[in-house]
Design an enzyme around this catalytic site. Structure first.
Site, PDB file in Angstrom:
ATOM      1  N   ARG A  82      39.177  79.595 -45.675  1.00 49.52           N
ATOM      2  CA  ARG A  82      37.993  79.971 -44.872  1.00 49.52           C
ATOM      3  C   ARG A  82      37.482  81.291 -45.523  1.00 49.52           C
ATOM      4  NH1 ARG A  82      40.021  80.890 -38.869  1.00 49.52           N
ATOM      5  NH2 ARG A  82      41.205  82.571 -39.709  1.00 49.52           N
ATOM      6  N   LYS A 184      34.246  84.529 -40.740  1.00 51.31           N
ATOM      7  CA  LYS A 184      34.864  85.865 -40.394  1.00 51.31           C
ATOM      8  C   LYS A 184      34.286  86.720 -41.145  1.00 51.31           C
ATOM      9  CE  LYS A 184      39.580  86.448 -38.718  1.00 51.31           C
ATOM     10  NZ  LYS A 184      39.371  86.841 -37.499  1.00 51.31           N
ATOM     11  N   GLU A 220      33.230  80.854 -27.670  1.00 54.88           N
ATOM     12  CA  GLU A 220      34.605  81.289 -28.018  1.00 54.88           C
ATOM     13  C   GLU A 220      34.626  82.692 -27.058  1.00 54.88           C
ATOM     14  OE1 GLU A 220      35.862  81.913 -31.850  1.00 54.88           O
ATOM     15  OE2 GLU A 220      33.697  82.317 -32.469  1.00 54.88           O
TER      16      GLU A 220
HETATM   17  N1  PLP Z   1      37.927  83.151 -32.889  1.00 54.24           N
HETATM   18  C1  PLP Z   1      37.518  84.414 -33.543  1.00 54.24           C
HETATM   19  C2  PLP Z   1      36.214  85.027 -33.106  1.00 54.24           C
HETATM   20  C3  PLP Z   1      38.617  85.156 -34.216  1.00 54.24           C
HETATM   21  O1  PLP Z   1      38.404  86.398 -34.484  1.00 54.24           O
HETATM   22  C4  PLP Z   1      39.813  84.531 -34.356  1.00 54.24           C
HETATM   23  C5  PLP Z   1      40.870  84.957 -35.145  1.00 54.24           C
HETATM   24  O2  PLP Z   1      40.918  84.923 -36.165  1.00 54.24           O
HETATM   25  C6  PLP Z   1      39.928  83.062 -33.978  1.00 54.24           C
HETATM   26  C7  PLP Z   1      38.838  82.556 -33.253  1.00 54.24           C
HETATM   27  C8  PLP Z   1      41.257  82.460 -34.041  1.00 54.24           C
HETATM   28  O3  PLP Z   1      41.252  82.018 -35.533  1.00 54.24           O
HETATM   29  P1  PLP Z   1      42.774  81.734 -36.127  1.00 54.24           P
HETATM   30  O4  PLP Z   1      43.272  80.784 -35.297  1.00 54.24           O
HETATM   31  O5  PLP Z   1      42.545  81.203 -37.603  1.00 54.24           O
HETATM   32  O6  PLP Z   1      43.186  82.963 -36.138  1.00 54.24           O
HETATM   33  C1  COI Z   2      43.212  87.159 -35.767  1.00 56.97           C
HETATM   34  O1  COI Z   2      43.645  86.516 -34.587  1.00 56.97           O
HETATM   35  O2  COI Z   2      43.745  87.105 -36.682  1.00 56.97           O
HETATM   36  C2  COI Z   2      41.942  87.852 -35.470  1.00 56.97           C
HETATM   37  O3  COI Z   2      41.434  88.138 -36.523  1.00 56.97           O
HETATM   38  C3  COI Z   2      41.482  88.260 -34.025  1.00 56.97           C
HETATM   39  C4  COI Z   2      41.205  89.915 -33.998  1.00 56.97           C
HETATM   40  C5  COI Z   2      40.554  89.984 -32.850  1.00 56.97           C
HETATM   41  C6  COI Z   2      42.559  90.464 -34.171  1.00 56.97           C
END
Ligand code: PLP
Ligand code: COI
Length: 341
Positions: A82, A184, A220
């Site tokens: 990612r 991200k 989201e």
């Molecule tokens: N959506 C957003 C906007 C986020 O910042 C995060 C955090 O990483 C997620 C979703 C969840 O992603 P992940 O499960 O890869 O941490």
């Molecule tokens: C994560 O879950 O790793 C994120 O980056 C979310 C953030 C809002 C702390």
């Protein structure tokens, strides 16, 4: 090895400085060898691209102590992938995916004393990130970049642990169609700061963002994807090109199907149908699965039948199974767990 003297069970989701971090610099068109260092401070030009034009991307993943005392990280290869996608969209060089995983492993090893013990509810959060560091004044990408990984022990993202949350439908947009919602990038979070401060001031834990083009579809929250459960126990998650492809959500869909034998659906979810779901949760590395009890839509409340006291039954099963895999109580699918030797 002596664990640090931290009240593990009572830490929140905040920054605690740890001893070591990983740094690699990109100059002259290539990455240097990278190293673990002590210095947590960064010195850069006043005109660094990251400061002027926000050329910065990041990742988030966790290291866990398993029931049998090993330290593991969860699917770091997907974070590497990612970050590479984020790099391409942001005109940044890709940090090689195998080196990303190695940098994460090195950072965890170097901070092993900060990995919270099993059963405390805390974990070691890892924050890999990359930014444009040389001076840039005309609008263009940087030439030089820095990739870093730091670690910080964390507790639950939302106060109150796994108590159901009340969230609101936001009037602000997080990501534009054809924009950067699927990567991200720090800029997506900058966009959300006013909205989250506003939501907190009004007493809500998070924002539900709708699609910017039509404001009819669920996207989201500021830091997590949505999972819904239908009244006949189907697990549904929104599909959109402008949300972050959450690694937790993708893992939970596998857990739902393969471990719990549930039907799963990734599809557009219209806000109008949200009132008909039985359960709702926010999923992400930081959020794990945080149940939503209530959604406030401009004063109109959607109250899920699972209520405000505890997680709904399917959400609970998903939570138990995922955390069971992460903490070594349940066998993981091949490749999900990277043991730090
Ligand atoms: N959506 C957003 C906007 C986020 O910042 C995060 C955090 O990483 C997620 C979703 C969840 O992603 P992940 O499960 O890869 O941490
Ligand atoms: C994560 O879950 O790793 C994120 O980056 C979310 C953030 C809002 C702390």
């Amino acid at each position: 090895m002596a664990k640090k003297n931290i009240d593990w069970a009572n830490i929140g989701f905040g920054y605690i400085k740890t001893d070591k971090r990983y740094v690699s610099n990109y100059t002259g068109g290539k990455w240097d060898d990278g190293a673990i260092i002590d210095d947590d401070m960064i010195t850069m030009s006043e005109c660094a691209c990251v400061l002027q034009y926000a050329q910065t991307i990041f990742e988030g993943l966790k290291a866990y102590t398993t029931e049998d005392g090993k330290i593991v990280v969860f699917r770091p290869d997907l974070n590497a992938q990612r970050l590479a996608n984020s790099s391409r969209r942001m005109e940044m060089p890709v940090f090689p995916e195998d080196r990303f995983v190695d940098a994460v492993v090195q950072t965890v090893k170097a901070n092993a004393d900060f990995v919270p013990p099993y059963g405390t509810g805390a974990t070691l959060y890892l924050r890999p990130y990359m930014f444009g560091i040389n001076p840039v004044i005309g609008v263009k990408p940087a030439d030089d970049f820095q990739f870093r990984v730091f670690a910080t022990p964390v507790g639950p993202y939302f106060k109150g642990g796994v108590k159901p949350l009340t969230i609101k439908v936001s009037d602000f947009d997080r990501a534009a169609p054809h924009g950067t919602g699927f990567i991200k990038a720090g800029l997506n979070y900058a966009m959300s700061l006013h909205a989250i401060v506003t939501a907190h001031e009004e007493g809500f834990a998070e924002n539900m963002y709708l699609d910017a083009a039509t404001r009819t579809k669920v996207e989201e929250t500021g830091g997590a994807n949505f999972l819904f459960v239908t009244k006949d126990n189907k697990v549904v998650t929104p599909k959109s090109d402008s949300i972050l492809p959450s690694i937790t959500r993708r893992s939970l869909m596998v857990v739902a199907k393969e471990y719990l034998g549930l039907e799963v659906e990734e599809r557009e979810v219209f806000f109008d149908e949200v009132k008909d779901f039985a359960e709702c949760g926010l999923c992400g590395t930081a959020a794990v699965i945080s149940p939503v009890g209530k959604i406030n839509d401009h004063g109109k409340e959607i109250c899920f039948p699972s209520g405000m006291e505890k997680m709904g039954p399917i959400t609970q099963k998903l939570y138990d199974t995922l955390t069971g895999i992460q903490m070594g109580r349940l066998e993981a699918p091949a490749g999900w767990i990277r043991v730090i030797e």
